[in-house]
Motif scaffolding. Structure first.
Motif, mmCIF file in Angstrom:
data_model
loop_
_atom_site.group_PDB
_atom_site.id
_atom_site.type_symbol
_atom_site.label_atom_id
_atom_site.label_comp_id
_atom_site.label_asym_id
_atom_site.label_seq_id
_atom_site.Cartn_x
_atom_site.Cartn_y
_atom_site.Cartn_z
ATOM 1 N N GLU A 86 0.826 -1.202 0.000
ATOM 2 C CA GLU A 86 0.000 0.000 0.000
ATOM 3 C C GLU A 86 0.861 1.253 0.000
ATOM 4 N N THR A 87 1.914 1.218 0.817
ATOM 5 C CA THR A 87 2.795 2.376 0.892
ATOM 6 C C THR A 87 3.443 2.628 -0.462
ATOM 7 N N ALA A 88 3.891 1.523 -1.095
ATOM 8 C CA ALA A 88 4.510 1.661 -2.416
ATOM 9 C C ALA A 88 3.515 2.237 -3.409
ATOM 10 N N LEU A 89 2.261 1.778 -3.298
ATOM 11 C CA LEU A 89 1.214 2.231 -4.198
ATOM 12 C C LEU A 89 0.945 3.718 -3.987
ATOM 13 N N LYS A 90 0.886 4.121 -2.710
ATOM 14 C CA LYS A 90 0.645 5.523 -2.384
ATOM 15 C C LYS A 90 1.745 6.394 -2.974
ATOM 16 N N LEU A 91 2.973 5.875 -2.832
ATOM 17 C CA LEU A 91 4.130 6.596 -3.343
ATOM 18 C C LEU A 91 4.031 6.734 -4.855
ATOM 19 N N ALA A 92 3.662 5.624 -5.503
ATOM 20 C CA ALA A 92 3.533 5.620 -6.963
ATOM 21 C C ALA A 92 2.459 6.611 -7.383
ATOM 22 N N ASN A 93 1.351 6.643 -6.614
ATOM 23 C CA ASN A 93 0.272 7.566 -6.935
ATOM 24 C C ASN A 93 0.720 9.008 -6.792
ATOM 25 N N ARG A 94 1.514 9.251 -5.740
ATOM 26 C CA ARG A 94 2.017 10.608 -5.539
ATOM 27 C C ARG A 94 2.931 11.003 -6.691
ATOM 28 N N GLU A 95 3.738 10.051 -7.124
ATOM 29 C CA GLU A 95 4.626 10.339 -8.251
ATOM 30 C C GLU A 95 3.828 10.645 -9.501
#
Lengths: 149, 492
Positions: B257-266
């Motif tokens: 989830e954290t990775a996904l959130k990061l990807a979304n922010r990017e």
């Protein structure tokens, strides 16, 4: 001598286009161009390279881009509103961004208007005319902000 | 009970009593537990049966039945031992009362009644005990088969049962946990408040996730913690309410989830930079081309002016594409608030808007009544605007244009559709329809950014639905979409 319009813009094409667009609608005001947020603050608060400027002489309005080198437009806006002298200075955000959060943030920080730079030059000239007419002619600035007649 | 029967029982009991029954019982009932007590109890029970009180006999029989069930003695085996006892007693009765056939008959009847009753009670108890055992073993089987760590807690907060996943996840052995307060599995900093929450749940228990909206943590034996997802459900038993807690280690999911959130922010940063950085040079090209055309028109011949027009046209097109791409990105990350939407009414409003913008078009619109679905109202509008806008556009060169909105049954759920009799498409290219910037028609014929159907697909997918299309070149196209009902999902 009327106080100048302060244009804070780092893109040279946009700068030229803005100057061209305002050429007919600056109503006798000069346009001072500053190319990053730090310079803009130095100019407004008469510090750094602008230390010999009289800080009491404020521009008629600020046309502020958001994405700027060194200090961003939103931060420039925040510091303008935080200072007693520049609290009521008319600031029109003139930017490419249509992001909702930029619009909201700008108003939260006390922007007087938010205008998205039109892609079409005819539209740009029209926007410049509307901004100039309103902020330089119609709008009554707060005490001490009024330009010389 | 008549006198004869009483006499019979009395006689039967005397034989039972005098013929050294302790040895007899010990020999005949090799599975009885605590044999001496058993014999004493049997003797006492029989004495009371003579007085007409069978309850003692039945209690003894039940205890035997439970013992057999517990020890796993097969019914054929224990039935044989019980009837063997009856067979051993019969010759003794004959020897004792042989001189008086009527008295013998009464004693034998009494013995028969006693054994019948006894067998009935033992069998009943045996089956009941085995059944309960079966249920418990089935329950334990279920507990073990569960993928999550399962902890069953009594209303006193003590652990009554755990499965082996608990041992694996928490590092405790079963024996270390049984009887402990559940708080042993709760990180220290949450322990003080936990009994209060737990009592609250026992007072008003229904299946639900624990700590809705909170990040939960569980504590292993070594003191380390892990992010946990916990579902609670009450288990009503004759001994009171138990609570089953299913605990899942979601450390890995959190990482994802954290990775996904990061990807979304990017992605967000990327779209932001697209908005700003791509539009700026475009504005330069467009603006100066326009200035050139405005102020130096007379210095350019017709061809030069045409070429400048081409530059302007392309810049404008690119601006449209950037805007479309950005609105698609915004769509993908905007917050959704699904609710019941009247698609029929919305479709009518959208169609009216299209007709107002294009008053010279004559399109026959057929919109079915009563189309409802659960989705975000803003996205519902975008969905129908794109589908109806599409149908409107592609019937632009069709005489007697017709657009239909309705629903058909697709495996028991409605599949909504928007059908037109316009330009249609070749089914061979159907899979390209929903890709961004995919176009099946020349822009000159049907202008557009090629983002409409990608938007439609994204909206439908975000609601967990399906979208597909059927069409034929020159005959029209039908776009179907499903939207799962929220009420069906929310059912407990």
């Amino acid at each position: 001598m009327k106080p100048p319009i302060l244009l804070v813009e780092d893109n040279s094409s946009d700068e030229k286009l803005t100057l061209l667009a305002f050429r007919q609608h600056a109503y006798g005001h000069d346009v001072v161009v500053l190319r990053d947020g730090a310079d803009a603050l130095d100019y407004l608060f008469a510090s750094g390279p602008y230390a010999d400027r009289d800080p009491a002489e404020l521009p008629a309005m600020v046309l502020l881009d958001l994405k700027l080198p060194r200090i961003g437009g939103l931060e420039v806006l925040r510091r303008i509103r935080a200072a007693e002298r520049t609290r009521f200075l008319p600031v029109v955000v003139l930017t490419a961004s249509r992001e909702e959060r930029d619009v909201v943030r700008s108003y939260q920080l006390g922007a007087n208007a938010y205008v998205r730079k039109p892609l079409d030059f005819t539209d740009f000239v029209e926007a410049a005319r509307a901004i100039g007419t309103f902020w330089l002619l119609l709008n009554e600035p707060a005490t001490g902000q009024r330009g010389a007649p | 009970m008549d006198t004869e029967q009483l006499t019979g029982l009395d006689d039967f009991w005397r034989v039972y009593e005098t013929a050294g029954h302790a040895a007899l019982l010990a020999e005949s009932l090799p599975f009885g537990e605590g044999r001496a007590e058993q014999v004493a109890a049997e003797r006492e029970a029989l004495r009371r049966a003579v007085d007409g009180d069978w309850s003692g006999c039945e209690a003894c029989a039940r205890a035997l039945g439970a013992t057999y069930a517990l020890q796993g003695v097969e019914p054929t085996v224990w039935m044989a031992t019980v009837t063997a006892l009856a067979r051993r007693l019969t010759p003794l009765l004959v020897t004792e009362y042989g001189g008086d056939p009527a008295r013998l008959a009464a004693a034998l009847d009494a013995a028969q009644a006693w054994f019948d009753r006894r067998l009935g009670v033992i069998t009943g108890e045996y089956l009941r005990a085995r059944g309960a055992q079966g249920a418990e073993s089935r329950f334990r089987g279920l507990l073990e088969a569960a993928p999550d760590a399962m902890v069953i807690v009594g209303s006193d907060g003590r652990i009554a049962l755990v499965n082996s996943q608990v041992e694996r996840v928490f590092g405790y052995t079963r024996d270390e946990l049984l009887g402990q307060l559940i708080e042993v599995l709760v990180p220290e900093r949450f322990r003080a408040r936990h009994p209060e929450h737990r009592d609250g749940y026992f007072r008003n228990s229904h299946p639900r996730p624990m700590g809705a909206g909170l990040d939960l943590y569980a504590r292993r034996r070594d003191g380390s913690e892990f992010a946990a997802e916990i579902s609670l459900s009450p288990l009503r038993t004759p001994e009171g309410t138990l609570v089953t807690a299913a605990i899942r280690d979601i450390t890995q999911r959190k990482v994802t989830e954290t990775a996904l959130k990061l990807a979304n922010r990017e992605l967000e940063a990327f779209s932001y930079s697209v908005a700003h950085d791509l539009r700026a040079p475009l504005r330069g090209m467009n603006g100066f081309a326009q200035l050139l055309l405005d102020r130096y028109r007379d210095k350019l011949d017709a061809e030069g002016q045409d070429w400048l027009q081409e530059i302007l046209l392309n810049a404008r097109r690119m601006g449209g594409l950037i805007d479309a791409l950005l609105s698609l990105a915004r769509l993908a990350r905007s917050e959704m608030r699904p609710q019941r939407v009247d698609l029929s009414a919305l479709a009518r409003a959208v169609a009216a808007g299209l007709a107002a913008r294009d008053p010279e078009r004559d399109v026959s619109l057929v919109i079915a009544d009563g189309l409802h679905a659960d989705l975000d109202p803003r996205l519902a509008l975008a969905l129908l605007e794109n589908l109806l806008g599409n149908a409107w556009k592609f019937t632009g060169h069709t005489a007697a244009a017709r657009i239909e909105v309705g629903a058909v049954d697709a495996d028991g759920a409605p599949a909504f559709f928007v059908r037109d009799n316009g330009a249609g498409f070749d089914m061979a290219f159907a899979e390209h329809l929903f890709g961004p910037f995919q176009r099946l028609h020349p822009a000159k014929e049907f202008p557009g950014t090629g983002i409409g159907l990608a938007t439609v697909q994204r909206i439908v997918h975000r609601h967990g639905g399906r979208v597909w299309a059927e069409g034929r070149v020159g005959e029209g196209a039908t776009f179907f979409f499903t939207l799962p009902s929220r009420s069906a999902e929310a059912a407990p």
